[in-house]
Design a protein around this motif. Sequence first.
Motif, PDB file in Angstrom:
ATOM      1  N   ARG A 127       0.842  -1.188   0.000  1.00  0.00           N
ATOM      2  CA  ARG A 127       0.000   0.000   0.000  1.00  0.00           C
ATOM      3  C   ARG A 127       0.884   1.247   0.000  1.00  0.00           C
ATOM      4  O   ARG A 127       2.100   1.174   0.139  1.00  0.00           O
ATOM      5  CB  ARG A 127      -0.939   0.013   1.191  1.00  0.00           C
ATOM      6  CG  ARG A 127      -0.240   0.182   2.532  1.00  0.00           C
ATOM      7  CD  ARG A 127      -1.231   0.122   3.683  1.00  0.00           C
ATOM      8  NE  ARG A 127      -0.573   0.228   4.944  1.00  0.00           N
ATOM      9  CZ  ARG A 127       0.020  -0.757   5.604  1.00  0.00           C
ATOM     10  NH1 ARG A 127       0.023  -1.961   5.074  1.00  0.00           N
ATOM     11  NH2 ARG A 127       0.588  -0.570   6.758  1.00  0.00           N
ATOM     12  N   SER A 129       0.750   5.552   1.462  1.00  0.00           N
ATOM     13  CA  SER A 129       0.031   6.541   2.256  1.00  0.00           C
ATOM     14  C   SER A 129       0.668   7.904   2.022  1.00  0.00           C
ATOM     15  O   SER A 129       1.871   8.015   1.770  1.00  0.00           O
ATOM     16  CB  SER A 129       0.041   6.177   3.742  1.00  0.00           C
ATOM     17  OG  SER A 129       1.359   6.099   4.229  1.00  0.00           O
ATOM     18  N   TRP A 144      -7.773  12.901  -3.482  1.00  0.00           N
ATOM     19  CA  TRP A 144      -8.822  11.895  -3.553  1.00  0.00           C
ATOM     20  C   TRP A 144      -8.218  10.568  -3.138  1.00  0.00           C
ATOM     21  O   TRP A 144      -7.120  10.223  -3.543  1.00  0.00           O
ATOM     22  CB  TRP A 144      -9.375  11.755  -4.971  1.00  0.00           C
ATOM     23  CG  TRP A 144     -10.194  12.905  -5.423  1.00  0.00           C
ATOM     24  CD1 TRP A 144     -11.507  13.121  -5.170  1.00  0.00           C
ATOM     25  CD2 TRP A 144      -9.761  13.995  -6.217  1.00  0.00           C
ATOM     26  NE1 TRP A 144     -11.921  14.287  -5.765  1.00  0.00           N
ATOM     27  CE2 TRP A 144     -10.862  14.840  -6.416  1.00  0.00           C
ATOM     28  CE3 TRP A 144      -8.548  14.351  -6.784  1.00  0.00           C
ATOM     29  CZ2 TRP A 144     -10.783  16.007  -7.157  1.00  0.00           C
ATOM     30  CZ3 TRP A 144      -8.469  15.519  -7.511  1.00  0.00           C
ATOM     31  CH2 TRP A 144      -9.581  16.325  -7.691  1.00  0.00           C
ATOM     32  N   ASN A 145      -8.969   9.809  -2.317  1.00  0.00           N
ATOM     33  CA  ASN A 145      -8.507   8.498  -1.847  1.00  0.00           C
ATOM     34  C   ASN A 145      -9.518   7.426  -2.208  1.00  0.00           C
ATOM     35  O   ASN A 145     -10.722   7.661  -2.164  1.00  0.00           O
ATOM     36  CB  ASN A 145      -8.342   8.483  -0.325  1.00  0.00           C
ATOM     37  CG  ASN A 145      -7.116   9.231   0.118  1.00  0.00           C
ATOM     38  OD1 ASN A 145      -6.100   9.205  -0.557  1.00  0.00           O
ATOM     39  ND2 ASN A 145      -7.217   9.910   1.236  1.00  0.00           N
ATOM     40  N   GLY A 146      -9.019   6.259  -2.518  1.00  0.00           N
ATOM     41  CA  GLY A 146      -9.840   5.083  -2.708  1.00  0.00           C
ATOM     42  C   GLY A 146      -9.188   3.932  -1.971  1.00  0.00           C
ATOM     43  O   GLY A 146      -8.108   4.077  -1.393  1.00  0.00           O
ATOM     44  N   PRO A 147      -9.808   2.754  -1.979  1.00  0.00           N
ATOM     45  CA  PRO A 147      -9.221   1.631  -1.250  1.00  0.00           C
ATOM     46  C   PRO A 147      -7.897   1.154  -1.853  1.00  0.00           C
ATOM     47  O   PRO A 147      -7.053   0.651  -1.136  1.00  0.00           O
ATOM     48  CB  PRO A 147     -10.287   0.541  -1.324  1.00  0.00           C
ATOM     49  CG  PRO A 147     -11.178   0.943  -2.442  1.00  0.00           C
ATOM     50  CD  PRO A 147     -11.084   2.424  -2.583  1.00  0.00           C
ATOM     51  N   GLN A 148      -7.698   1.321  -3.162  1.00  0.00           N
ATOM     52  CA  GLN A 148      -6.487   0.836  -3.821  1.00  0.00           C
ATOM     53  C   GLN A 148      -5.805   1.917  -4.656  1.00  0.00           C
ATOM     54  O   GLN A 148      -4.986   1.602  -5.511  1.00  0.00           O
ATOM     55  CB  GLN A 148      -6.830  -0.352  -4.725  1.00  0.00           C
ATOM     56  CG  GLN A 148      -7.506  -1.507  -4.022  1.00  0.00           C
ATOM     57  CD  GLN A 148      -6.543  -2.326  -3.204  1.00  0.00           C
ATOM     58  OE1 GLN A 148      -5.422  -2.586  -3.621  1.00  0.00           O
ATOM     59  NE2 GLN A 148      -6.963  -2.752  -2.026  1.00  0.00           N
ATOM     60  N   TRP A 149      -6.144   3.200  -4.434  1.00  0.00           N
ATOM     61  CA  TRP A 149      -5.564   4.268  -5.232  1.00  0.00           C
ATOM     62  C   TRP A 149      -5.604   5.599  -4.485  1.00  0.00           C
ATOM     63  O   TRP A 149      -6.286   5.742  -3.482  1.00  0.00           O
ATOM     64  CB  TRP A 149      -6.289   4.419  -6.572  1.00  0.00           C
ATOM     65  CG  TRP A 149      -7.755   4.737  -6.414  1.00  0.00           C
ATOM     66  CD1 TRP A 149      -8.773   3.852  -6.248  1.00  0.00           C
ATOM     67  CD2 TRP A 149      -8.343   6.037  -6.358  1.00  0.00           C
ATOM     68  NE1 TRP A 149      -9.962   4.528  -6.104  1.00  0.00           N
ATOM     69  CE2 TRP A 149      -9.728   5.873  -6.179  1.00  0.00           C
ATOM     70  CE3 TRP A 149      -7.837   7.323  -6.458  1.00  0.00           C
ATOM     71  CZ2 TRP A 149     -10.597   6.953  -6.079  1.00  0.00           C
ATOM     72  CZ3 TRP A 149      -8.712   8.397  -6.368  1.00  0.00           C
ATOM     73  CH2 TRP A 149     -10.086   8.191  -6.185  1.00  0.00           C
ATOM     74  N   MET A 150      -4.858   6.562  -5.014  1.00  0.00           N
ATOM     75  CA  MET A 150      -4.817   7.903  -4.456  1.00  0.00           C
ATOM     76  C   MET A 150      -4.481   8.874  -5.595  1.00  0.00           C
ATOM     77  O   MET A 150      -3.698   8.541  -6.486  1.00  0.00           O
ATOM     78  CB  MET A 150      -3.736   7.985  -3.371  1.00  0.00           C
ATOM     79  CG  MET A 150      -3.709   9.254  -2.592  1.00  0.00           C
ATOM     80  SD  MET A 150      -2.411   9.294  -1.321  1.00  0.00           S
ATOM     81  CE  MET A 150      -2.301   7.622  -0.788  1.00  0.00           C
ATOM     82  N   ARG A 151      -5.074  10.056  -5.561  1.00  0.00           N
ATOM     83  CA  ARG A 151      -4.798  11.083  -6.565  1.00  0.00           C
ATOM     84  C   ARG A 151      -4.618  12.414  -5.846  1.00  0.00           C
ATOM     85  O   ARG A 151      -5.440  12.802  -5.027  1.00  0.00           O
ATOM     86  CB  ARG A 151      -5.947  11.182  -7.560  1.00  0.00           C
ATOM     87  CG  ARG A 151      -5.784  12.295  -8.556  1.00  0.00           C
ATOM     88  CD  ARG A 151      -6.951  12.337  -9.515  1.00  0.00           C
ATOM     89  NE  ARG A 151      -6.846  13.499 -10.386  1.00  0.00           N
ATOM     90  CZ  ARG A 151      -7.655  13.747 -11.380  1.00  0.00           C
ATOM     91  NH1 ARG A 151      -8.652  12.914 -11.659  1.00  0.00           N
ATOM     92  NH2 ARG A 151      -7.498  14.815 -12.112  1.00  0.00           N
ATOM     93  N   TYR A 166      -1.411   3.913  -7.408  1.00  0.00           N
ATOM     94  CA  TYR A 166      -2.366   2.814  -7.349  1.00  0.00           C
ATOM     95  C   TYR A 166      -1.639   1.515  -7.040  1.00  0.00           C
ATOM     96  O   TYR A 166      -0.490   1.306  -7.399  1.00  0.00           O
ATOM     97  CB  TYR A 166      -3.182   2.704  -8.649  1.00  0.00           C
ATOM     98  CG  TYR A 166      -2.359   2.646  -9.909  1.00  0.00           C
ATOM     99  CD1 TYR A 166      -1.982   1.437 -10.470  1.00  0.00           C
ATOM    100  CD2 TYR A 166      -1.959   3.810 -10.545  1.00  0.00           C
ATOM    101  CE1 TYR A 166      -1.239   1.378 -11.627  1.00  0.00           C
ATOM    102  CE2 TYR A 166      -1.212   3.767 -11.702  1.00  0.00           C
ATOM    103  CZ  TYR A 166      -0.854   2.549 -12.251  1.00  0.00           C
ATOM    104  OH  TYR A 166      -0.098   2.506 -13.392  1.00  0.00           O
ATOM    105  N   ASN A 168      -3.042  -2.588  -6.563  1.00  0.00           N
ATOM    106  CA  ASN A 168      -4.148  -3.540  -6.557  1.00  0.00           C
ATOM    107  C   ASN A 168      -3.545  -4.939  -6.677  1.00  0.00           C
ATOM    108  O   ASN A 168      -3.488  -5.512  -7.756  1.00  0.00           O
ATOM    109  CB  ASN A 168      -5.117  -3.250  -7.706  1.00  0.00           C
ATOM    110  CG  ASN A 168      -6.378  -4.086  -7.608  1.00  0.00           C
ATOM    111  OD1 ASN A 168      -6.608  -4.756  -6.607  1.00  0.00           O
ATOM    112  ND2 ASN A 168      -7.184  -4.063  -8.644  1.00  0.00           N
TER     113      ASN A 168
END
Length: 179
Positions: A127, A129, A144-151, A166, A168
């Motif tokens: 992962r 952070s 922006w955050n997601g469970p398997q990505w970040m922007r 990202y 995954n």
Amino acid sequence: MRNGLVQLGAWAAATGAAVALSWLGVHAVLTGAAFEQPAALPLPSAKADGTPYSPTATPGQPSSAEQSAAPTPTQPTSPPATATHGTTPAATAPPTRRPTPTPTATSTVKSYPIPGGKVALDLQPDRASLVSATPDPGWQMQVWNGPQWMRIDFTKDDQANSVFVYWNGHPPIVETAVR
């Protein structure tokens, strides 16, 4: 009837002007005092001579090799005080310092400078952070955050530059987009 409409129009104009003036005054006070954005800390970068930054030495603190080579201006150059009348001066304890954290083998912090700001990410095998995202003066930043990505986006006027991360089922991949 016409007199009533003129009075209604004058009342509406006066009320609108009063609300606008009040809003501008309140807005100026609140944005400058209560809701300031937190200041971001600068990220360590390479030194001017091209050597990498050493996390064990703090800025302004010479390394042990530099300390032994020459005295620093902060060290006292006066001779030590001598005791008089058989008394000894009280010993003072040296100031304590917090230990600096050591990086782990499974986690590394990497910095990604792009036009508009700088992003620091803690990349781990499974992962990533966000450590910090610091916009340049005049730029704005959004995450922006997601469970398997970040922007992370940096925007100014019609410019937008991004850092994408990202992961995954694989180690994190970092991509930058300069538009």
